[in-house]
Design an enzyme around this catalytic site. Sequence first.
Site, mmCIF file in Angstrom:
data_model
loop_
_atom_site.group_PDB
_atom_site.id
_atom_site.type_symbol
_atom_site.label_atom_id
_atom_site.label_comp_id
_atom_site.label_asym_id
_atom_site.label_seq_id
_atom_site.Cartn_x
_atom_site.Cartn_y
_atom_site.Cartn_z
ATOM 1 N N LYS A 63 0.777 -1.040 0.077
ATOM 2 C CA LYS A 63 0.192 -0.072 0.001
ATOM 3 C C LYS A 63 0.925 1.304 0.107
ATOM 4 C CE LYS A 63 -1.065 1.472 3.927
ATOM 5 N NZ LYS A 63 -1.630 1.881 5.235
ATOM 6 N N GLU B 212 -4.886 5.092 4.806
ATOM 7 C CA GLU B 212 -5.759 4.715 5.850
ATOM 8 C C GLU B 212 -6.860 5.317 6.163
ATOM 9 O OE1 GLU B 212 -4.629 2.032 7.684
ATOM 10 O OE2 GLU B 212 -2.509 2.270 8.054
ATOM 11 N N GLN C 157 -9.240 -3.820 8.080
ATOM 12 C CA GLN C 157 -8.115 -3.527 9.004
ATOM 13 C C GLN C 157 -8.907 -2.090 9.914
ATOM 14 O OE1 GLN C 157 -4.176 -3.760 8.335
ATOM 15 N NE2 GLN C 157 -4.645 -4.119 6.227
#
Length: 829
Positions: free
Chosen positions: A60, A245, A283
């Site tokens: 990522k 994120e 996540q």
Amino acid sequence: MFPHDLFSGAPDESVPPSAAAPLGVPPSSPLLAGLNPEQLAAVTLPNGHALILAGAGSGKTRVLTTRIAWLLQNGHATPGGILAVTFTNKAAKEMVARLTAMLPVNVRGMWIGTFHGLCNRLLRAHHKAAGLPQAFQILDTQDQLSAIKRLCKQFNVDEERFPPKQLAYFIAGCKEEGMRPGDVPAHDADGRKKIELYQLYEEQCQREGVVDFGELMLRSYELLRDNDPIREHYQRRFRHILVDEFQDTNRLQYLWLKQIAGDEVAGRLQSHASVMAVGDDDQSIYAFRGARVGNMADFVREFDVQHQIKLEQNYRSYSNILDSANHLIGHNSRRLGKNLRTTQGAGEPVRVYEASSDLAEAQWMVDEIKQLVRSDGFERKEIAVLYRSNAQSRVIESALFNASVPYRVYGGLRFFERAEIKHALAYLRLLENPNDDTSFLRVVNFPPRGIGARSIEVLQDAARAAGCSLHDAVSAVPGKAGTNFKAFVAMIDVLREQTEGQSLRGIIEQMLESSGLVEHFRTEKEGADRIENLQELVNAAESFVTQEGFGRDAVALPLDEHGQPLTQSVPTQSPVSQGLDPNAPVLDEPLKPTNPTTPAGIIDSDTGETLSPLVAFLTHAALEAGDNQAQAGQDAVQLMTVHASKGLEFDGVFIGGLEEGLFPHDNSSGDRDGLEEERRLMYVAITRARKRLYLSHSQTRMLHGQTRYNVKSRFFDELPEECLKWITPKQQGFGSYAPNSGAGGAYGSSARAQFGFKSETFASPPVPPQKAAPSHGLRAGIAVFHTKFGEGKVLAIEGTGDDARAQVNFPRHGTKWLALSVAKLTVVD
DNA sequence: TCCAGCCACTTTTTT
DNA sequence: AGTGGCTGGA
């Protein structure tokens, strides 16, 4: 709930990489070498909003940084046109580091930072428009709590009914939702009171020139929302917005992004920018503090996202580990749907151990770790022990300690949170802002100056009467107390004059002297450590100055949106004014020439505003609490909570305490959302491992000074059996899972069925050490019936005889402790 | 004003 | 068990 048009696997259906890559940039460009097709597609996406669903270990960060580099290299963006947002300073730093390694690029022209860091930057640059003093101070969680306590005292709030902690939580929650006191719906009298206190808290902060973390976000959101010229300036400037994120963003952060990306016209977002959001719904482990996974779906809908790419190729773990993770997370509903795959082999099976006690569990871990290091060539720093809650670390620590295995614990107090550091910072803050009452109160009698609670009350009354800060009210206090106060204030004021124009280091050293802090700790028994920390503060300031480039390029030229120095074209004007009415009242005044005789401060490259080194350092301290342990780099086993492990990876990972009530945790397993978050947490934990994964649980555990008997975690039943290897030594007495199985038969077949005990593989008898079997026939995990609360599940048993208590979770009434001598509990078959 | 002893609390945490 | 906060006595 989420559109299923996320294409999985090959990306070429919707985003042919070849079409995305502009002419002249073959995929063989060194930048793009080694990317897999999905990564390549993500990196070379054409303009437009995109959602990248990036599984654990799918590269990522690499995609994000390569994307930026690619945009710059191919002329799709200038440094000044890039905004990259992360959650932690660590992630931001890593992005900058990787980027500089990739391209000789002017990183300073880009806005790369945490949400809060960028908000801080906005607010400093436009402090007037935001209604703040330029040197506003940032309250951390501790400061915020003490400010609220002070407020409660002042308004005689019953702290039993309105615990300050809860108020702090309430206020932070409101701000995260983007709500001012006027926006919060009140349901009852208590609710109205809380809103009133929220209002009063805001007024207090405003008066004192301080801002909490939530305020940093909310205030800059409002700044953008309410100031067309400022908003339009940034909208025009940032052509590429990248968010890391994304699953961890809260509602306000999402609104903030929308604001900076474009304006909503007739329900449609008109955006000049391309927003790339990178995240992984699996996540998402911060819902408990306001993160909204739903932002991903909202983003797709409201931004009309055209490109969605899944990164499912995992470069981290062997397939036994990966399959376990996939299998587990498959038990969650409402996922965007994603399956990690790897080309690596199966690797070792996941090892599972059942210990009789937490001590035995820790000992087993230590033995395995030694084995890994000695026989399998693992480095200690490549081995991590993960646990659900901090309380679990102690046993493991002592086992490691006794075995002389070096270890390092993450968590606990960070550098800038230590009491002596907070004291020192409070003095420094008073130099910048005498109205900071929180700081004033923190140090007015520290070191002790004979100023007690009574005197402080008098001063507070005087300040309230005069409507001024504590600092300004000291002369209104009569008598000896007044003299003490005046001496304190005089000390601060003199210090301010003395340090005028001095280096940051000079200021801090002078402060440590004048305040008597060092002197005070010299006389204290355990003051040596504290003095050392204060010395460390001087060092931190020193390295901060060098890093931020006070000496190097102190008079940094303001850059325009192309990252070019602005001086030739608009020498005296802030670039913000570019293309705007230079006289627009909402904007702060143009660049002031720096006085060469005073030390240079940080110059915001956008507005040319000068920030004093001290304010910059204080901001740094508030926004970046620093490391919690200095001895990094040592080859030591890493101990941390699962939360703290996110984003990290290790060759070997131990996950301990896999027991009902602990992991999944009691407080989360009540509702489905909570349980799903626990499962995601477990998913995060599993996917940290590269080569070896060890899981363990214990039959008994000392928790809060009480022995608890725990049932193994339901997560074991959600892992694929073929990937696991149970290594608990089998005892004779095959299948005798339950001890004294005659006693009441309470933990007979029903318990076994309910939790899917595998007696064959899992046969060590859980005889509670040094404790007789309970006579009441109850055991954690079994179902019971209560006349009032209905059916529930026993979570834990404590004590014996008449003192015996059971913790029971009732679906309707929550978790309760019941004295067995009183409560009427019957075992449900 | 200061300090010692008692009480209550205890999921996760970044900014 | 350990810690932080608070109360009451010196």
